[in-house]
Every structure is written in C-alpha cells, then in structure tokens.
Design an enzyme around this catalytic site. Structure first.
Site, PDB file in Angstrom:
ATOM      1  N   ASP A 226      11.943  40.734 -64.157  1.00  0.00           N
ATOM      2  CA  ASP A 226      11.640  39.956 -62.964  1.00  0.00           C
ATOM      3  C   ASP A 226      12.783  40.214 -61.999  1.00  0.00           C
ATOM      4  O   ASP A 226      13.853  40.678 -62.389  1.00  0.00           O
ATOM      5  CB  ASP A 226      11.503  38.462 -63.311  1.00  0.00           C
ATOM      6  CG  ASP A 226      10.739  37.719 -62.220  1.00  0.00           C
ATOM      7  OD1 ASP A 226      10.190  36.633 -62.512  1.00  0.00           O
ATOM      8  OD2 ASP A 226      10.651  38.243 -61.087  1.00  0.00           O
TER       9      ASP A 226
HETATM   10  C1  GLC Z   1       9.568  36.719 -58.300  1.00  0.00           C
HETATM   11  C2  GLC Z   1       8.551  36.271 -59.331  1.00  0.00           C
HETATM   12  C3  GLC Z   1       7.702  37.387 -59.863  1.00  0.00           C
HETATM   13  C4  GLC Z   1       7.484  38.414 -58.784  1.00  0.00           C
HETATM   14  C5  GLC Z   1       8.825  39.053 -58.510  1.00  0.00           C
HETATM   15  C6  GLC Z   1       8.753  40.056 -57.358  1.00  0.00           C
HETATM   16  O1  GLC Z   1      10.780  36.032 -58.457  1.00  0.00           O
HETATM   17  O2  GLC Z   1       9.042  35.499 -60.417  1.00  0.00           O
HETATM   18  O3  GLC Z   1       6.468  36.811 -60.307  1.00  0.00           O
HETATM   19  O4  GLC Z   1       6.538  39.389 -59.203  1.00  0.00           O
HETATM   20  O5  GLC Z   1       9.853  38.120 -58.235  1.00  0.00           O
HETATM   21  O6  GLC Z   1       8.488  39.364 -56.175  1.00  0.00           O
END
Ligand code: GLC
Length: 754
Positions: A226
C-alpha cells in the site's frame, strides 16, 4: 522471457520500488516495460498531472459505479463481473495496466470509515464478489491488486496499529476471502496493508506474504505495498514484498542493494522478486490495449442497472411503495441529497464521474413524462443543509419549509444520509447515527404526514432504531455511484423492483455490535476479542434482536420456496430448490444457504453463509429452479492446534432463506470429514487420549490393571469422572495407585504419534 541476469545489482534493486506515484521502473533495452497503475475499485482514478493517493487531486473523468457497499448488497456475481469488464475497458483507454482493487476486507466494526469500499461482514459473500471482480477485470487484460492484505479493518492508526487476532478468526474470517480470490481468480498482484498483524507489519510479515500467501495458497504473482506501507525495505523484500509503492526516491533500492552487498539480504531473494516483477511487466505489456476508447453512455447505463440492484428495501408497510406517477398525487421530495447526491466515498477511490444523476432531476423527468389528467406532481424542499457553517436560522427556515410542504402533499419521499464529512478513508466514525437535524426532520415530517418514504444515502450502516417506527417505508440506498439518482427514481416509481439484500447487519444500537468493546483499540493495539463472532455470527450467537438482519431485503413482490433437495456431487454439496414469484409484479430473489452443525469438536457460529443463488427477473407466477453449490472447502474450519484446515465428519443442515433470519426451508446431509488424529503428548488430557482413534485403545491397554476400579469409582458422567478426564496424561505417573511411570508414558506418546 526477459530475465534478470542482464541486470546489474543496482538495476535489479531499482525495479523493487516505484519509479513514481503510479508507475514502475522500465528497462526498455532489456524488454522490461513500465507498469502503470491507478486506483479503483469502483471507478478508474487516472491522474495525468496530479499524483496523490488521498482523493484530493484531480483525475480524468471515468464512470463512477456503485462502491462496494452498494454492489455488495446486489449479491450479484454476474453483474459484478460485468462492471469489472467495463472498468477494464476504461483502464485500457487510459493506458492503465493495474487497477488497485478489489477491497475485500471484512466489515468488523460499523465505525470503520472505509466500510463503503468493502463488500460485507461475511467472508463468503466478499469472496464470491471478489472472484467475479478479478475475473472480469483480468479477462480484459488489466491486472487486479487484491487489497488490503490483511486484517485492515479500521482507519484509526492504520499505519501502525497491530490487529491481534486468534488463529481461527484470522483464517476463517479475515483471510478466508483472500484465500478464495487468490486460488480461484489468481489476481496478478496482492496489495499488503499498512497495519501490523499480531505485532508484525503486513509489509514485512513473511508468515503472511510467503508462508500463507505463496506456500499455502500457491500465489505466484507479485506483492505490492500500500502507498507508504513499507517500514523497512530490506525486511519487506525478505518477507516476500516485491514492489514498494510509491517511489521512495531511491532510498528503498539503495537499502536493498547495500543489504545484498553486505550479505544481509541473499541476492536470490532479490532475484525472485525481480523475476516476479519482470513477469508482471511482461504480462501487462502483452495485455495492454492502450487508448482504446470506452463507451461512456453504455457504462452509465450499466452503472444505473447496478445501482438499481444495490438498493435494499428495508420496510414497506401498507405497500406505500412503489409510488404511482398517474395517481394524481402531490409528492413532496425533501432532502439535500435528492438534489446533491452522495454517491461515492472519500479518499483514494474517489473519481470524477462522466456525469451525475440526481434523484430530484430523475423524478422530475419521470413525472414530466407522465401524461394524462391524473399525472402526479412533485415539489421540492431541501429540508436541511450539509454545510456545517450554516447559521441556525437557516436550518430553522429549511425545517419549517419542509414541514409545510409535507403537510400539503399526499406522500413524502425524504432523502437523508451521512454527509461526506462523516465517513472517509483515513478516519473512523465516532457513532452510527444520522446527523441530529436529520432525525429531527424525520420526527417533524412524520408528524405532518403519515405517508413517508425515507431514502438513505450512506457508506456505512446508520442506526435506524430511533425512528424506524415513525415511517412506513425505508429504502437503504447506500452509495450508488453516478447513476444512483436515476436508479432511485426507477425504484420509487416501480420501473424496477428492489432486489438488494443486506451484506451487513443493521443493529439496534452501536453498543450491541461485536467489536464495540474492542474498537479502535489503544496503545497501537486492537484486540479482535469477538473472535469468530463478527456480524450476524455475533447477533445470532447472542440471540440478539437487530433492526434488520444480514441478508434482509424486500421486493415489491413475494416469493415462495419449494422442492428442496441436497446431494453430494463429487467433493461438493449441491442444493436445489424452486423459487416462485407469488406476488403481483416482476422481481428477483436472492436465496441464501446457511450451514448449521451440531456436536462439533470446536466452537461454531449458529449458522454461516455457505452459498447463495440469484433468480432471474421472475414475472408474477413464474418459477425458477435454482442450484447452490457448496464446495467442500467451504465446510472447513481451521484447527488451531493442528494448524490446518479440516472438514469435520458431521451432519450438516443447510437453512435456505430470504435472509439469515427468514429461513424458509432446510435440508440435511452427512459429510465424511478429513482424518483427524490430533497430536497427543503428555500435556494432552485423558479425555483427548481416550477420544483419539489410536491413542484411546493404547492408553486403555496401559491402564488395564486399574481401569475397572477407576470406572467403578467414577462412573461416566459423574463429576469425579469429569475431573479425571481433565487430567494431563503426564500426571498419571505421579499417582501411586496408577501403575505407570514416565518412561512408559514417553514410550506411549512416541508409539501413538509415530
Ligand atoms: C491508499 C489506499 C489504497 C490505495 C493506495 C493508492 O492509501 O489504502 O487502497 O490503492 O493508497 O492510492
């Protein structure tokens, strides 16, 4: 197949971190193309210029389908797959290779700010829709990123909190849907979550990312982090976390290369990750169909169909719904959300829709299109404002205006819900109530008119118990995406019949919820004290009343169930039944199959969803035969002492219902389980030894000289017998009246376990 032999150590290390916010490093000369990714999951959030993962920056217009909270209520695999196909076409048009979704985390607490982005409180429903979504997307050449792996069930301290979960709930509730999607749909990537699981960050949790994901489940794709979830890049790579996102501006690759040079990180581990990333880049490039345009109108129509299937009719006393546009009624449409719909959640999933339908406009158009002397009329009042800076005088004026309109009309449709500021990725809610001015509005409108339909727009469950009896009809519409307004007009005026079913329980109050005493935790720890008993599993075990149970949802028609049957088909169980439309209008039914077992060797929830089937749109009087297949693995429980999934030899009853508490029929079938020979040792109790197929006879033989006298002194079922059965085997050597010693017991343990 390009390989990584031709790459230098630094080049290999550079591949393991993003090149930017949404893309990876490429080596064109070595046929290692760039991978471009964008957020989902209910729309493609492609950012050409801005780059943020918080939903703040702009993104190219794309279709906003119903977020998971809505789609989850459709229980519709086929529809979910079609939406994912459409998402793939839009991703391809933007040159996106990887769409970041689906989010399949379990809705453990109603307070989680991101519940709008997840399907359900139940792992089977989450799994079925997750499989459909991944298959639809990847079938059109765009990779999925199954998220957030794992146990990411709150936004409070999500970057550091440790979700502390016992083995059975961890496997049977929180990992189960991931296991199904990984094994059945083979997502190209899995996204590790921010949080820790039992003290270890997901991003560097080798038990999770390597032992479970790869060795147990056979996952052979790439693990990406993430955004900003990597704490220690070297530990993460060693644990099986292949790609750090977004770029760490060279820090990650430098740490990896340095660790390989010093021997702290075996280069073979780097090579494994690099090979997985090269394979991912190759697959992405092979499947890319860059800049192929998508049909925005067709996708809007699909979004409208999905929204229609996602709304849940909670109650409809006196058949107040559907409204009749030719009844000559004066219809009041009250509520800010009728004019300015809440249609998606806030945070990384937020998209710019290609268009946006409001319920007020759609209802007005529908009424305008109604000709004839008895055409109804519609009249609007905002009733409240979502502006938090509005002066109190304005609120009073809006309330008075709404009350007088309600008093002057034959029927009221009241659009209420959660303002965007109440829920979002990044923080959790403090309570589950509607804003005070809205509950006051309900009371006032209900006092002015007895024929009130409440339409709710909310990303997570709101408490209705305070006012549910004040109104005859409630349509829970969740967040329905850009076409939700039109879908609601269709449903309210009977152009379509509601078919959605609750994918999560609506409790009477927050204090009744399973995680109430353990949310959001403290000191960076959150204890999953409710264990297996999440959602309906909790309310059923505690025999608690709820406002509306899991699986509940009304239609404008009714259905009868008949001719149930169950049989073994290979390893699986096949349940069949007939559903008939016994009412006066077209509708579709979602039949749910809940498994129940008695005499299990382990604790079990009262009933657990193990399958479901959706009818077609049935005309009045029309019947359809349905088949629900329950794969054997859905009967498995996770044996914490043996650390393995097992099917128990039991009689399984399947309750077939229109909800988890509206059971219409049941069938039963015996199932032969897996061999169960728990390891025995001197710590095992006499009870465990006697009930063991090998250990029992062996121990009885060893105790033969005294067995008769002991059984005489402690007959079966007596308290003395219970005490003896709870004794550890090792204690026997200390009893003078028992003629066994330690070495005999050691020999017994060895012989039984060998
Ligand atoms: C965010 C989210 C994730 C997302 C990623 C990219 O913090 O937790 O679901 O795909 O970052 O935006």
């Amino acid at each position: 197949m390009p390989n990584n032999e031709s790459l230098s150590l630094d080049e290999k290390a550079s591949l393991t971190s993003g090149a930017g916010w949404w893309n990876t490093v490429a080596f064109a000369g070595r046929s290692i193309p760039e991978i471009t990714m964008a957020d989902g999951p209910h729309g493609v959030r492609y950012q050409e210029a801005d780059a943020d993962h918080l939903g703040v920056g702009n993104s190219a217009p794309s279709t906003c389908f119903p977020p998971a909270v809505g789609l989850g209520s459709s229980w519709d695999r086929e529809l979910t797959q079609r939406i994912a196909v459409a998402l793939a076409h839009e991703a391809q048009s933007f040159g996106i290779n990887l769409l970041l979704g689906p989010g399949i985390n379990i809705k453990r607490s109603l307070l989680c700010g991101r519940n709008f982005e997840y399907f359900s409180e139940d792992p089977l429903l989450s799994a079925e829709l997750g499989v459909a979504w991944v298959n639809g997307l990847q079938g059109e050449g765009v990779g999925a990123s199954l998220k957030h792996f794992a146990v990411n069930n709150q936004e409070s301290e999500r970057m550091i909190v440790s979700a502390n979960v016992a083995p059975r709930p961890l496997q049977e509730i929180y990992l189960r849907a991931f296991r199904r999607v990984v094994t059945d749909a083979k997502p190209w990537t899995v996204m590790c979550s921010y949080n820790r699981i039992n003290g270890v960050h997901a991003s560097e949790n080798s038990w999770l990312l390597t032992d479970v994901l790869r060795h147990d489940w056979g996952f052979d794709g790439a693990v990406i982090s993430d955004w900003g979830a990597v704490v220690d890049r070297v530990k993460a790579l060693a644990a099986g976390m292949d790609l750090e996102m977004p770029t760490s501006s060279g820090q990650g690759p430098a740490a990896v290369a340095s660790a390989v040079r010093t021997g702290a990180l075996p280069e073979t581990l780097l090579d494994q990750s690099v090979q997985r990333l090269i394979t991912l880049a190759r697959i992405s490039a092979e499947n890319a169909r860059p800049r192929t345009p998508f049909d925005a109108d067709a996708h809007h129509d699909l979004a409208r169909e999905a929204a229609t299937r996602s709304a849940v009719l909670l109650k409809n006393e006196t058949d107040l719904l559907p409204l009749d546009p030719t009844s000559g009624q004066k219809i009041a449409v009250i509520g800010e959300f009728a004019r300015n719909p809440r249609y998606q959640g806030a945070g990384s999933s937020k998209v710019v829709p290609t268009r946006l339908d409001s319920a007020w406009n759609a209802i007005s158009e529908l009424i305008d299109a109604t000709t004839g002397p008895d055409a109804s009329t519609v009249h609007y009042a905002p009733g409240f404002t979502t502006s938090e800076s509005a002066p109190s005088e304005q609120s009073i004026t809006l309330l008075d205006e709404a009350i007088s309109l309600a008093a002057d009309c034959d029927v009221v449709v009241l659009f209420l819900g959660l303002p965007a500021s109440y829920e979002s990725e990044g923080f959790d809610r403090e309570h589950i109530d509607l804003p005070g001015e809205q509950t006051a509005l309900i009371e006032a409108i209900a006092a002015a008119n007895s024929r009130v339909v409440v339409v709710l727009s909310n990303g997570a469950v709101v408490r209705v118990s305070g006012w549910v009896d004040r109104v005859p009809a409630i349509l829970e519409s969740w967040l329905l995406g850009q076409a939700g307004g039109s879908a609601l007009a269709d449903l309210l005026f009977g152009k379509a019949s509601p078919s959605g079913k609750l994918a999560e329980t609506i409790p009477l109050r927050l204090e009744d919820t399973p995680a109430y005493l353990n949310f959001p935790g403290e000191s960076r720890q959150v204890e999953y004290g409710e264990g297996l008993f999440v959602g309906y599993r909790h309310y059923d075990a505690r025999k608690m009343d709820v406002s509306f149970p899991f699986g509940h949802g009304l239609s404008y028609t009714t259905f009868t169930y008949s001719s149930p049957a169950v049989r073994h088909v290979g390893e699986d169980i096949e349940i069949t039944l007939t559903v008939r439309n016994a009412g006066r209008c077209t509708g579709r039914e979602i039949v749910q199959a809940y498994a129940r077992t008695e005499l299990s060797r382990v604790q079990r929830p009262d009933r657990e969803l193990k399958g479901f089937a959706v009818t077609d749109d049935l005309e009045p009087g029309e019947a359809q035969d349905l088949t629900i297949v329950v794969p054997r693995r859905e009967l498995e429980y996770f044996d914490a002492s043996e650390e393995q999934w097992l099917v128990e030899s039991l009689n399984y009853r399947f309750d077939l219902g229109a909800s988890s508490r509206d059971i219409r029929l049941s069938v039963e079938i015996p199932v032969t389980g897996d061999p169960y020979e728990p390891r025995l040792d001197k710590q095992s109790t006499i009870r465990a030894w006697f009930s063991h197929p090998v250990g029992g006879p062996a121990l009885r033989k060893l105790l033969a000289p005294v067995l008769a006298s002991v059984e005489a002194e402690a007959p079966a079922g007596s308290n003395r017998e219970k005490a003896i059965m709870g004794t550890r085997l090792g204690q026997l050597a200390k009893f003078s009246m028992v003629p066994v010693n330690d070495s005999q017991l050691d020999a017994l343990v060895h012989s039984v376990n060998s």
